[in-house]
Design an enzyme around this catalytic site. Structure first.
Site, PDB file in Angstrom:
ATOM      1  N   GLY A   1       0.741  -1.302  -0.078  1.00 31.15           N
ATOM      2  CA  GLY A   1      -0.054  -0.141   0.078  1.00 31.15           C
ATOM      3  C   GLY A   1       0.397   1.209  -0.397  1.00 31.15           C
ATOM      4  CB  CYS A   2       4.352   1.519   1.102  1.00 25.26           C
ATOM      5  SG  CYS A   2       3.871   2.270   2.327  1.00 25.26           S
ATOM      6  CD  GLN A   3       4.033   7.804  -3.753  1.00 21.80           C
ATOM      7  OE1 GLN A   3       2.920   8.260  -3.181  1.00 21.80           O
ATOM      8  NE2 GLN A   3       4.573   8.852  -4.608  1.00 21.80           N
TER       9      GLN A   3
END
Length: 140
Positions: free
Chosen positions: A50-52
């Protein structure tokens, strides 16, 4: 120090800066002091989804306290995870599970992040709490 005391300390530190440029720089500096994860823990199991950018978090239990280490390939994200690790590392699992994250709103962090970074922040908190939950279950 308790989680609440650490959070108050962080709020005080961020209030010293007049604008977000200075706060971002402070977060970058905090990221440089992050207790780094050992290379062998930079695995898919420890990556935050869910992190870029890529963020790895590892936890180990030591004397009924959870010790977190982490790393990221992005300097701002490294600063964000450094703040969370400073807050929740070296605490009892129950305290981590029950610890609130209101301080993030109080320093204005979430509103100054892109939507993908804000999602990443939430994912980081979830991962930290999941580790604590797993260790708490072992203690019971």
């Amino acid at each position: 120090m308790t989680i609440s005391e650490i959070q108050e300390e962080i709020i005080d530190e961020f209030s010293m800066f007049d604008d977000w440029q200075e706060r971002y720089q402070y977060m970058i500096d905090l990221g440089k002091s992050l207790p780094l994860i050992k290379p062998e823990y930079k695995t898919e199991d420890n990556i935050i989804t869910g992190c870029q950018s890529k963020v790895w978090v590892n936890a180990e239990m030591n004397d009924d306290k959870v010790i977190f280490t982490a790393d990221s390939d992005a300097i701002i994200t490294k600063g964000i995870i450094a703040i969370l690790i400073r807050t929740f590392s070296n605490q009892h699992p129950k305290d981590i599970i029950e610890g609130n994250t209101d301080f993030i709103d109080k320093i204005g962090l979430k509103e100054h992040l892109s939507p993908t970074r804000a999602n990443g922040l939430v994912s980081m908190i979830k991962k930290i709490k999941m580790y604590a939950l797993a260790y708490q279950t072992q203690l019971n």
